[in-house]
Design a protein around this motif. Structure first.
Motif, PDB file in Angstrom:
ATOM      1  N   ILE B 351       0.828  -1.209   0.000  1.00 32.62           N
ATOM      2  CA  ILE B 351       0.000   0.000   0.000  1.00 32.62           C
ATOM      3  C   ILE B 351       0.863   1.261   0.000  1.00 32.62           C
ATOM      4  O   ILE B 351       0.355   2.373   0.057  1.00 32.62           O
ATOM      5  CB  ILE B 351      -0.976   0.029   1.198  1.00 32.62           C
ATOM      6  N   GLY B 352       2.172   1.087  -0.035  1.00 35.18           N
ATOM      7  CA  GLY B 352       3.055   2.252  -0.128  1.00 35.18           C
ATOM      8  C   GLY B 352       3.147   3.077   1.139  1.00 35.18           C
ATOM      9  O   GLY B 352       3.287   4.287   1.088  1.00 35.18           O
ATOM     10  N   CYS B 353       3.067   2.434   2.304  1.00 35.15           N
ATOM     11  CA  CYS B 353       3.136   3.196   3.563  1.00 35.15           C
ATOM     12  C   CYS B 353       4.572   3.581   3.896  1.00 35.15           C
ATOM     13  O   CYS B 353       4.799   4.549   4.618  1.00 35.15           O
ATOM     14  CB  CYS B 353       2.516   2.411   4.711  1.00 35.15           C
ATOM     15  N   GLY B 354       5.542   2.800   3.399  1.00 37.09           N
ATOM     16  CA  GLY B 354       6.952   3.146   3.624  1.00 37.09           C
ATOM     17  C   GLY B 354       7.518   2.674   4.958  1.00 37.09           C
ATOM     18  O   GLY B 354       8.639   3.006   5.305  1.00 37.09           O
ATOM     19  N   LEU B 355       6.738   1.889   5.710  1.00 36.36           N
ATOM     20  CA  LEU B 355       7.242   1.452   7.019  1.00 36.36           C
ATOM     21  C   LEU B 355       8.441   0.513   6.891  1.00 36.36           C
ATOM     22  O   LEU B 355       9.357   0.553   7.708  1.00 36.36           O
ATOM     23  CB  LEU B 355       6.139   0.766   7.830  1.00 36.36           C
ATOM     24  N   ARG B 375       5.862   6.071  -4.361  1.00 36.67           N
ATOM     25  CA  ARG B 375       5.676   5.473  -3.035  1.00 36.67           C
ATOM     26  C   ARG B 375       5.917   3.971  -3.111  1.00 36.67           C
ATOM     27  O   ARG B 375       5.061   3.161  -2.753  1.00 36.67           O
ATOM     28  CB  ARG B 375       4.278   5.758  -2.479  1.00 36.67           C
ATOM     29  N   PRO B 395       2.197  -3.552   7.582  1.00 36.69           N
ATOM     30  CA  PRO B 395       0.848  -3.729   8.120  1.00 36.69           C
ATOM     31  C   PRO B 395      -0.015  -4.701   7.312  1.00 36.69           C
ATOM     32  O   PRO B 395      -1.133  -5.008   7.724  1.00 36.69           O
ATOM     33  CB  PRO B 395       0.263  -2.313   8.060  1.00 36.69           C
ATOM     34  N   ILE B 396       0.495  -5.147   6.176  1.00 39.52           N
ATOM     35  CA  ILE B 396      -0.320  -5.994   5.308  1.00 39.52           C
ATOM     36  C   ILE B 396       0.173  -7.442   5.364  1.00 39.52           C
ATOM     37  O   ILE B 396       1.350  -7.709   5.108  1.00 39.52           O
ATOM     38  CB  ILE B 396      -0.236  -5.488   3.843  1.00 39.52           C
TER      39      ILE B 396
END
Lengths: 445, 413
Positions: B351-355, B375, B395-396
């Motif tokens: 999802i491209g959160c970058g974590l 992203r 997170p996924i």
């Protein structure tokens, strides 16, 4: 109003009986639950999605860790109208639209979280930002106490300027006060957030119409910001608009909100137009006791300019939508009695890119009604620009550079007066941007 | 599925005692009275251990509140602390209730829990005789309670000393005609030492862990430790999901160090937890905090889930599962250094959160590149040491996984 995945709307049947806000307060457990869903993205895209540049990701994290006072401070660093925008910002177009969680589960209900943070501050007491000392002594005038002017003033006050905001109306707030009914945005919230701006040292002079910007400079204001908005109502010139019972949308909302004797609308109300203001007029008419409210719009559902959430609210409350229908004339002797309409069909796209509505010959019909409200939108008043001596662009709005500088040195502008009419948050962003430019300009001087 | 609690696959033999299923209510608030235990048996629990009995004349005066929890994320009780003492109901009342329970529920296992100090030989033996005389199927010696009782030489101080552990076990075994289980504290440097001592004393079974000693938190408004009893508190015993890894290790260690049957305890709330305890060496599992949270009814999902798992893996009995994973615990030194893994990001799920990028930058080896515009994170395999941090922060589910790789790791300077 936005996403509202958690904060719940009051049932339509209940809410049309009063003027209290549609949206319920957000309980702390739901705010926590929503905030803890945040991924705390790297280079958080929600921040870029906010026109005012609110550090969304950080304020949500503060809610998640239970530091509510920091949450609201972070929002107010970029937006003095935190509570206002939480209620009226079409956040799906901005921060919520950028939320990465939409690609896994659902985007965060950022508007509700902001509302929660703002509400918590009201409960727990307001912390004012520190006032910078630089530039102290220099005076700046803002013309128009709407979101643009007040946001500009607040930002300048933070930077140490002495700011006076001039407002021609009785109350400050601009469209927030006069253009939005209290069931969508409680006037208390507007008044409270303006009071906070005043506490920062901003003077607001109401019922003070400014016609000459240059005179202000002569009075000792080192710079001027023009945030006069877009107030001129578009008017559908069909026969019968001079009859009693034909209202201009803004005057109607104003009268319903502030007049001691509320407008008497009768049983049936017909509204021309399908933008947010038309939706607001519909809700207002219902709350004034109308039994039947009809929105007449010449194009189709897809072309309606109102935001989806607004349309949904209006529909839930029982307003009828007569789409592909155009008013031909208003009938009546002295008072409105009926509206003659004609059915339309959609033709090829016009210059706005939307399909052009074409009348279907012989499809005329009549609706009996007691009130007609013209809600076709507003635009910048060209007369005002002329008075100010400011150069206009093609659309009749104030022409500015990217930083807000107008054709007159030291005079800046922003908000609806420049963009022709957009959201409050964009006006706030423009006001703050101009404040930065004014600061830069006055430092150089 | 209503009969899952008595499913053939779940029947266990624990030191000669037959259980319908391996799920036992631990000696704790869910076994406060005989009436409660009988309701638990109705719900399907295989066995129950009564709240611990202390010698008659030992005062048991409880306080309020006696519980405090550490919520985390959606879990309201990720860790629960209690400072509740042993049963405050009389020995005679309990003996009567043990008799009633056994009469009405002969197929369910009733275990008497007893406690005295390391010098009270007579009391240990008397309690043993009385409990077995009342009809209990087993005895559990509580040498593990970390709060309150240690101040009187009882509870965890006993199983923090191998000598005391051993002689108490011997005292009880000398008079016991039913199997004896020794409940050990995890609040000790090396639990193998006390486990071996209990075995040397003749223990039939070991139960661990008792609660982990802790201090759950501080009330920041009142500046009082929790749970605050009128302004003051005391260290308590921690239970719940947060202590499961400590408990798994303890069970695994004593499984490998002794020949005793083991009853695993510590954070069991799901069939997965139970299966893990069994796979590291437990034959039965004890549950408390999850029942305090959700009630006796969770026995159905515990049993059904475990049966389904066992069927899926073609296990014919719980006994077959015991310790299978424990055998795979080895020395760090013996682990395979040639096993090369790298991070693998599924771009369809991302999802491209970058974590993953942030964590690799700030807490690993800077092996992930970040495209700000798209992203999009990309793994640089020659820099990735395969630590796995990114797969845990993502997170996924299934988005970042670890895969085998032939790309050599470039030495970093």
């Amino acid at each position: 109003m936005s996403g509202l995945t958690h904060s719940v709307k009051r049932p339509a049947k209940e809410r049309v009986k009063d003027w209290k806000e549609i949206q319920k307060d957000i309980p702390i457990n739901l705010a926590y639950a929503e905030a803890t869903r945040c991924n705390f993205c790297y280079e958080a895209p929600c921040i870029k999605g906010c026109p005012a540049g609110v550090d969304v990701s950080s304020f949500i994290r503060r809610i998640a860790v239970g530091d509510f006072s920091s949450a609201i401070s972070i929002i107010k660093e970029s937006n003095p109208f935190a509570g206002v925008c939480a209620r009226i910002c079409p956040a799906e177009k901005f921060c919520i639209g950028e939320c990465r969680s939409q690609f896994s589960t659902s985007p965060l209900d950022i508007a509700s979280l902001q509302r929660f943070a703002a509400d918590m501050e009201l409960l727990r007491g307001v912390r004012l930002p520190e006032i910078a000392q630089a530039g102290k002594g220099k005076r700046v005038a803002c013309v128009g106490a709407g979101p643009a002017g007040l946001a500009c003033a607040a930002e300048l006050a933070k930077r140490g300027y002495r700011v006076t905001v001039f407002e021609q109306n009785k109350r400050p707030g601009g469209m927030l006060t006069y253009g939005i009914p209290s069931y969508r945005l409680s006037q208390d919230i507007v008044d409270t957030e303006i009071a906070q701006i005043k506490k920062m040292g901003v003077a607001v002079q109401t019922e003070k119409k400014i016609t000459n910007v240059k005179k202000l400079k002569a009075q000792g204001y080192a710079a001027v910001f023009v945030g006069t908005g877009a107030w001129k109502s578009r008017w559908l010139d069909v026969p019968g608009t001079d009859l009693d019972g034909v209202w201009d949308a803004l005057e109607f909302i104003d009268a319903a909100k502030f007049n001691k004797t509320k407008p008497r609308v009768g049983d049936t109300v017909v509204i021309f137009g399908a933008g947010n203001t038309a939706m607001d007029c519909a809700g207002t008419a219902l709350r004034l006791g109308a039994k039947r409210v009809i929105i007449i719009y010449r194009r189709g559902r897809a072309e309606m300019p109102a935001w989806d959430c607004e349309v949904l609210c209006t529909f839930e409350e029982g307003t009828e939508f007569m789409l592909l229908t155009a008013p031909k004339r208003i009938l009546g002797k002295k008072k409105v009695e009926a509206v003659e309409c004609i059915k339309m069909k959609l033709g090829p796209a016009d210059e706005s890119g939307r399909p052009r509505p074409v009348p279907i010959p012989g499809s005329e019909f009549t609706i009996q009604t007691d009130t007609v409200i013209q809600a076709l939108g507003q635009e910048t008043d060209p007369q005002l620009l002329k008075e100010f001596g400011l150069t206009a662009d093609k659309r009749g709005c104030i022409k500015t550079r990217a930083d807000g500088l107008t054709s007159i040195p030291g005079v800046f502008a922003g908000g609806d007066a420049v963009n022709g009419g957009a959201t409050a948050v964009e006006a706030i962003a423009a006001g703050r941007k101009a404040a930065e430019a004014i600061d830069k300009y006055l430092r150089k001087k | 599925m209503t009969t899952a609690t008595a499913h053939r696959l779940l029947n266990v033999d624990f030191c000669g005692v037959k259980f319908k299923n391996p799920f036992i209510l631990a000696s704790a608030p869910p076994t406060t009275t005989g009436e409660m235990i009988m309701r638990a048996f109705d719900a399907g629990w295989g066995g129950a251990i009564i709240k611990t009995l202390v010698p008659e004349g030992e005062p048991v005066l409880n306080v309020a509140p006696r519980l405090a929890s550490l919520p985390y994320g959606k879990n309201r009780m990720a860790v629960l602390q209690n400072i509740e003492l042993t049963t405050d109901r009389g020995v005679r009342v309990w003996l009567k209730e043990i008799g009633q329970m056994k009469k009405r529920y002969p197929d369910h296992v009733v275990i008497g829990s007893i406690m005295a100090s390391g010098t009270m030989k007579k009391e240990w033996q008397e309690l043993t005789k009385r409990v077995q005389g009342a009809g209990a199927d087993m005895i559990e010696c509580n040498l593990g309670c970390p709060h309150g009782m240690p101040e009187r030489g009882m509870g965890s101080v006993c199983s923090q000393d191998p000598e005391i552990t051993k002689h108490i076990t011997q005292w009880v075994k000398d008079v016991a005609t039913i199997p004896v289980m020794i409940k050990l504290t995890p609040n000790i440097t090396d639990i193998k030492v006390t486990a071996k001592a209990a075995q040397a004393g003749g223990a039939d079974a070991l139960a661990t862990v008792n609660t982990v000693a802790g201090l759950i938190g501080v009330d920041l408004d009142k500046i009082e430790p929790l749970p605050s009893v009128s302004g003051h508190s005391t260290y308590g015993g921690l239970s719940g999901p947060g202590i499961k890894p400590i408990a798994l290790r303890a069970v695994c260690e004593i499984f490998k160090a002794t020949n005793c049957a083991i009853s695993g305890i510590g954070g069991v709330g799901s069939w997965q937890d139970a299966a893990e305890f069994i796979l590291v060496g437990a034959t039965t599992v004890q549950v408390c905090t999850a029942v305090m949270h959700w009630g006796y009814r969770i026995i159905n999902d515990l049993c059904e889930g475990l049966v389904n798992y066992m069927e899926g893996h073609k296990f014919n009995s719980v006994a077959e599962m015991v310790g299978l994973a424990a055998q795979k615990i080895t020395m760090h030194e013996s682990l395979d250094r040639s096993y090369r893994l790298v991070s693998s990001i599924n771009k369809d799920l991302c999802i491209g959160c970058g974590l993953c990028y942030v964590s690799c930058q700030d807490a690993a080896y800077q092996a992930i590149k970040w495209d700000s515009k798209k992203r999009e994170p990309t793994v640089e395999e020659e820099k990735c040491v395969g630590c796995g941090l990114c797969s845990h922060v993502c997170p996924i589910d299934y988005c970042v996984t670890m895969k085998r790789s032939n790309v050599a790791l470039k030495k970093q300077h």
